[in-house]
Design a protein around this motif. Structure first.
Motif, PDB file in Angstrom:
ATOM      1  N   SER A  94       4.895   2.577  -3.354  1.00 23.19           N
ATOM      2  CA  SER A  94       4.220   3.713  -3.970  1.00 23.19           C
ATOM      3  C   SER A  94       2.857   3.309  -4.511  1.00 23.19           C
ATOM      4  N   LEU A  95       2.806   2.130  -5.087  1.00 25.30           N
ATOM      5  CA  LEU A  95       1.543   1.627  -5.619  1.00 25.30           C
ATOM      6  C   LEU A  95       0.556   1.353  -4.493  1.00 25.30           C
ATOM      7  N   ILE A  96       1.037   0.778  -3.408  1.00 25.22           N
ATOM      8  CA  ILE A  96       0.176   0.505  -2.259  1.00 25.22           C
ATOM      9  C   ILE A  96      -0.350   1.806  -1.671  1.00 25.22           C
ATOM     10  N   VAL A  97       0.517   2.796  -1.513  1.00 25.39           N
ATOM     11  CA  VAL A  97       0.098   4.093  -0.970  1.00 25.39           C
ATOM     12  C   VAL A  97      -0.964   4.725  -1.860  1.00 25.39           C
ATOM     13  N   PHE A  98      -0.742   4.693  -3.163  1.00 29.33           N
ATOM     14  CA  PHE A  98      -1.709   5.269  -4.089  1.00 29.33           C
ATOM     15  C   PHE A  98      -3.070   4.595  -3.960  1.00 29.33           C
ATOM     16  N   MET A  99      -3.078   3.263  -3.926  1.00 28.32           N
ATOM     17  CA  MET A  99      -4.343   2.525  -3.816  1.00 28.32           C
ATOM     18  C   MET A  99      -5.052   2.832  -2.501  1.00 28.32           C
ATOM     19  N   LEU A 123       3.361   1.255   6.439  1.00 24.35           N
ATOM     20  CA  LEU A 123       4.425   0.813   5.538  1.00 24.35           C
ATOM     21  C   LEU A 123       5.770   0.717   6.268  1.00 24.35           C
ATOM     22  N   LYS A 124       6.064   1.686   7.132  1.00 20.73           N
ATOM     23  CA  LYS A 124       7.320   1.639   7.887  1.00 20.73           C
ATOM     24  C   LYS A 124       7.352   0.439   8.834  1.00 20.73           C
ATOM     25  N   PHE A 125       6.213   0.128   9.425  1.00 24.43           N
ATOM     26  CA  PHE A 125       6.129  -1.041  10.295  1.00 24.43           C
ATOM     27  C   PHE A 125       6.374  -2.321   9.500  1.00 24.43           C
TER      28      PHE A 125
END
Length: 71
Positions: free
Chosen positions: A16-21, A37-39
């Protein structure tokens, strides 16, 4: 540093933090972020599976049913 990483990983699930950034600072499209992310999760799960298999922790006779139904 490890405490902060563990806290963020536990509270925000890391991804979630990575997606937000990526969304806010890099302006990468959401579909690209989710696919990436799924990969990464798939690669990490495969590496963990191989590690457990080599360590002799996995009973392949029992695991085959889980493998078949998870695909």
């Amino acid at each position: 540093m490890a405490f902060v990483g563990a806290f963020l990983g536990g509270m925000m699930s890391g991804g979630s933090l990575i997606v937000f950034m990526m969304l806010v600072f890099l302006h990468i499209p959401m579909k690209t972020i989710i696919g990436t992310l799924k990969f990464c999760i798939t690669v990490m799960a495969a590496a963990s599976s191989v590690t457990y298999l080599k360590g002799g922790v996995v009973d392949l006779r029992r695991a085959r049913f889980l493998i078949i139904f998870s695909i």
